[in-house]
Write an enzyme that holds these catalytic residues in place. Structure first.
Site, mmCIF file in Angstrom:
data_model
loop_
_atom_site.group_PDB
_atom_site.id
_atom_site.type_symbol
_atom_site.label_atom_id
_atom_site.label_comp_id
_atom_site.label_asym_id
_atom_site.label_seq_id
_atom_site.Cartn_x
_atom_site.Cartn_y
_atom_site.Cartn_z
ATOM 1 N N LYS A 86 -23.735 -40.940 33.785
ATOM 2 C CA LYS A 86 -23.577 -39.946 32.712
ATOM 3 C C LYS A 86 -23.109 -40.600 31.415
ATOM 4 O O LYS A 86 -23.622 -40.284 30.335
ATOM 5 C CB LYS A 86 -22.601 -38.853 33.168
ATOM 6 C CG LYS A 86 -22.336 -37.759 32.150
ATOM 7 C CD LYS A 86 -21.842 -36.479 32.761
ATOM 8 C CE LYS A 86 -20.756 -36.627 33.790
ATOM 9 N NZ LYS A 86 -19.516 -37.261 33.306
ATOM 10 N N THR A 88 -23.468 -43.734 30.563
ATOM 11 C CA THR A 88 -24.576 -44.578 30.104
ATOM 12 C C THR A 88 -25.591 -43.746 29.338
ATOM 13 O O THR A 88 -26.073 -44.147 28.264
ATOM 14 C CB THR A 88 -25.252 -45.259 31.302
ATOM 15 O OG1 THR A 88 -24.288 -46.046 31.999
ATOM 16 C CG2 THR A 88 -26.396 -46.153 30.852
ATOM 17 N N ARG A 109 -14.034 -39.912 26.738
ATOM 18 C CA ARG A 109 -12.686 -40.021 27.297
ATOM 19 C C ARG A 109 -12.335 -41.485 27.534
ATOM 20 O O ARG A 109 -13.208 -42.335 27.692
ATOM 21 C CB ARG A 109 -12.602 -39.280 28.632
ATOM 22 C CG ARG A 109 -12.730 -37.777 28.535
ATOM 23 C CD ARG A 109 -12.710 -37.149 29.913
ATOM 24 N NE ARG A 109 -13.822 -37.595 30.732
ATOM 25 C CZ ARG A 109 -13.871 -37.526 32.063
ATOM 26 N NH1 ARG A 109 -12.851 -37.051 32.735
ATOM 27 N NH2 ARG A 109 -14.932 -37.933 32.720
ATOM 28 N N LYS A 120 -14.313 -46.024 41.413
ATOM 29 C CA LYS A 120 -15.206 -45.228 40.571
ATOM 30 C C LYS A 120 -15.999 -46.072 39.576
ATOM 31 O O LYS A 120 -17.141 -45.778 39.268
ATOM 32 C CB LYS A 120 -14.405 -44.164 39.812
ATOM 33 C CG LYS A 120 -15.273 -43.281 38.915
ATOM 34 C CD LYS A 120 -14.418 -42.282 38.158
ATOM 35 C CE LYS A 120 -15.279 -41.422 37.238
ATOM 36 N NZ LYS A 120 -15.858 -42.206 36.127
ATOM 37 N N ALA A 288 -11.659 -34.424 35.555
ATOM 38 C CA ALA A 288 -12.381 -33.144 35.555
ATOM 39 C C ALA A 288 -12.313 -32.430 36.892
ATOM 40 O O ALA A 288 -12.609 -31.240 36.961
ATOM 41 C CB ALA A 288 -13.839 -33.365 35.167
ATOM 42 N N PHE A 316 -17.710 -35.319 35.580
ATOM 43 C CA PHE A 316 -18.376 -34.897 36.818
ATOM 44 C C PHE A 316 -19.507 -33.914 36.535
ATOM 45 O O PHE A 316 -20.119 -33.958 35.470
ATOM 46 C CB PHE A 316 -17.367 -34.360 37.820
ATOM 47 C CG PHE A 316 -16.386 -35.404 38.297
ATOM 48 C CD1 PHE A 316 -16.826 -36.616 38.788
ATOM 49 C CD2 PHE A 316 -15.009 -35.183 38.235
ATOM 50 C CE1 PHE A 316 -15.930 -37.602 39.217
ATOM 51 C CE2 PHE A 316 -14.113 -36.153 38.662
ATOM 52 C CZ PHE A 316 -14.578 -37.360 39.156
ATOM 53 N N PHE A 396 -33.610 -45.530 37.289
ATOM 54 C CA PHE A 396 -33.169 -46.745 37.977
ATOM 55 C C PHE A 396 -34.399 -47.562 38.365
ATOM 56 O O PHE A 396 -35.506 -47.017 38.500
ATOM 57 C CB PHE A 396 -32.350 -46.400 39.216
ATOM 58 C CG PHE A 396 -30.947 -45.942 38.904
ATOM 59 C CD1 PHE A 396 -29.863 -46.783 39.091
ATOM 60 C CD2 PHE A 396 -30.708 -44.666 38.397
ATOM 61 C CE1 PHE A 396 -28.564 -46.369 38.796
ATOM 62 C CE2 PHE A 396 -29.424 -44.237 38.098
ATOM 63 C CZ PHE A 396 -28.352 -45.100 38.289
ATOM 64 N N TRP A 424 -30.327 -47.923 30.484
ATOM 65 C CA TRP A 424 -29.543 -49.052 31.008
ATOM 66 C C TRP A 424 -30.171 -50.366 30.570
ATOM 67 O O TRP A 424 -29.491 -51.267 30.070
ATOM 68 C CB TRP A 424 -29.469 -48.993 32.534
ATOM 69 C CG TRP A 424 -28.440 -49.932 33.114
ATOM 70 C CD1 TRP A 424 -27.166 -49.635 33.473
ATOM 71 C CD2 TRP A 424 -28.614 -51.342 33.384
ATOM 72 N NE1 TRP A 424 -26.521 -50.768 33.951
ATOM 73 C CE2 TRP A 424 -27.387 -51.818 33.907
ATOM 74 C CE3 TRP A 424 -29.676 -52.231 33.237
ATOM 75 C CZ2 TRP A 424 -27.204 -53.154 34.283
ATOM 76 C CZ3 TRP A 424 -29.487 -53.554 33.597
ATOM 77 C CH2 TRP A 424 -28.263 -54.012 34.121
#
Length: 572
Positions: A86, A88, A109, A120, A288, A316, A396, A424
């Protein structure tokens, strides 16, 4: 991935390697390009700075003050251990909007150190769509989290000292609702006993630690509109009850001024840059799943004063961070989004369709079709706020053309705009997010009527029921006996007009992390309610969600180190 970014036949570098190879511009140049005057800039080295909003010159175009920028909120489907990217996507989208000629700023954030050393990963994006310097942001950054931790623990030291020195406020040590905090995953500190060792060591009582990003100080920090509002909100915090069960606030203790002083410098937003040079404000970091999951309101508003489009994210899935952005943050100030992006990945959809993590690389359109119900529920939930989202398919390397085409066709049939985002490997000024940016720019200008999910006049019980039925898809909600007692206290103390902040697992619409997809026929169990009177919301603890996480069996810290020159290694 683009061959121009990653040459054929070579292994993809890590996020840290990409970040270390990037050439950053001096932060003064980034600030000047964003319209930030030198008087408002406080340097933290060559590539980081704080912005003092009080010294920020009014942004004008042609001598006329322009309207605040519009907000694009980036959310996602329910996350999986495979990762969705998210942040990225947020960074890649902003870079592509800037590439298309829009005046853009990012508002993110700050990452928490506990999850970084746990499992994470960071919060600076990935690949060629990152904010820099990623290693410093993911570690101590400008010290904001230390300030929040210090303010929180100063409050509790002052409370316990007050009790020890005679307890003029008649505080009942058995009915404390506030805990000490640490920005670390440490399950051993969830429940502790303090004050042992005799009369001179204080009053013994049961206590515990939350992680810093779950603290009310962090929530207050992120919802305050300015320094004066911060002080007022700190004073409203209820940290416990008296022996006759009356709430006790920070203002009654008389220490809101000291706490404000500790947070004074931290309250100024932090300015950094992306690999492509897009300005980014990284500030504040409530979780979150156990807090409201949005960056600071001051950073969002500062970005809106400088840019035409502000790309921000909420933590999230859309059932958590986005719902809280709409129903909590957007009530405090005029920051309702003009467009919402829901990030999805082929591999996450296959996992929601029943595929184990170790088999996600294998093509499986049938599993994709089974798991798309999760994305569908998130899309329909966003529409309940009056906004039709744009789906960003974060690509991906293992995604097949057949899988991508299937998902694009599904989105078209569902009446939802969608685009593949290959940011990415093709971000950082590349064209990987251009199609997504075009669709988002169109969505920003499209007419919509934003609305909250529920009115504040609704009872707390009905607000919770509305969220679990309308957003989670539950049949209903079950309140424990302690939660029912707390509901009565909330009504008695006049707190029923607050919005609700659900504390729930991020992996499922239910309160059971193992139930993936879009479950039906379930009940959400609320075990307790915690009034956050300074932040201005009621936290509803559901299932087994913890406010102090633990570390996994093999923490990410096991692969981290520094090289001979002191540079980090193993940081993602």
């Amino acid at each position: 991935m683009s061959e121009s970014t990653i040459p054929a036949g070579t292994a993809a570098p890590s996020d840290l390697e990409i970040a270390q190879r990037a050439t950053m511009r001096p932060i003064e140049e980034i600030a000047a390009a964003a319209g930030i005057n030198a008087e408002a800039l406080e340097l933290y080295g060559r590539y980081k700075a704080k912005i003092d909003p009080a010294r920020l010159a009014a942004s004008k175009a042609g001598g006329v003050s322009r309207a605040p920028g519009k907000v694009v909120l980036v959310s996602a489907m329910s996350p999986t251990p495979a990762g969705e990217g998210k942040s990225t996507t947020t960074v890649g989208l902003a870079d592509s909007l800037a590439r298309a000629g829009h005046r853009v700023m990012i508002a993110l954030r700050e990452p928490s150190l506990g999850p970084i050393l746990g499992m994470k990963g960071g919060a600076t994006g990935g690949g060629y769509s990152q904010v820099l310097p990623m290693d410093e942001i993911n570690l101590h950054f400008t010290g904001d989290f230390h300030a929040v931790t210090s303010a929180n623990n100063a409050l509790m030291a002052l409370v316990d000292n007050h009790i020890y020195q005679g307890n003029e406020l008649n505080i009942d040590p058995r009915r404390m609702t506030f805990k000490r905090v640490l920005d670390m995953n440490d399950r051993s500190l969830r429940e502790v006993v303090i004050g042992l060792g005799g009369p001179t060591q204080g009053t013994p009582r049961q206590d515990g630690f939350d992680i810093t990003v779950a603290s009310e100080i962090m929530a207050v920090f992120c919802l305050a509109t300015d320094l004066a509002d911060l002080r007022e909100r700190l004073g409203r915090i209820t940290f416990g009850y008296t022996y006759d069960r009356q709430p006790v606030t920070v203002a009654q203790l008389g220490v809101q001024g000291a706490l404000t002083m500790l947070l004074r410098d931290a309250l100024k937003p932090n300015l950094v840059q992306t690999i492509a040079g897009t300005p980014a404000l990284v500030h504040g970091g409530p979780f979150a799943n156990i807090a409201h999951g949005c960056n600071s309101l001051i950073a969002t508003q500062t970005a809106r004063s400088l840019a035409d489009i502000v790309v921000t994210e909420a933590g999230f899935g859309a059932d958590l961070g986005a719902e809280k952005y709409m129903d909590i943050k957007s009530r405090v100030a005029d920051v309702a989004p003009s467009a919402v992006v829901v990030v999805a990945t082929i591999r996450a959809l296959k996992m929601h369709g029943g595929v184990p993590k170790d088999q996600l690389r294998e093509p499986n359109v049938d599993a994709l079709a089974a798991g798309v119900v999760n994305l569908q529920r998130h899309v329909r939930n966003v529409e309940k706020f009056g906004i039709t989202p744009v789906v960003a398919i974060n690509r991906f390397a293992t995604d097949t053309r057949e899988e991508l085409d299937w998902l694009l066709e599904w989105c078209a049939a569902a009446g939802v705009q969608a685009a593949v985002a290959d940011v990415w490997g093709r971000g950082g000024g590349g064209d990987g997010g251009d199609e997504l940016a075009a669709k988002v720019a169109a969505a920003v200008d499209a007419p919509h009527t934003f609305r909250h999910l529920y009115p504040l006049e609704m009872s707390v019980e009905d607000k919770i029921r509305t969220i679990v039925q309308e957003i989670y898809g539950a049949d209903g909600v079950d309140f424990s006996v302690p939660a029912l007692k707390r509901l009565a206290e909330i009504e008695k103390n006049g707190w029923s007009g607050f919005p609700v902040c659900m504390a729930k697992t991020q992996y499922s619409f239910t309160d059971d992390a193992s139930r993936l997809g879009a479950p039906k026929g379930f009940t959400v169990h609320v075990r307790d309610l915690i009034p956050k009177t300074g932040a201005g919301f009621i936290v509803a603890l559901t299932g087994a969600v913890m406010t102090m996480p633990g570390l996994p069996r093999v923490p990410a810290a096991m692969r981290m180190d520094v090289d001979a020159a002191g540079n980090p290694v193993g940081l993602f």
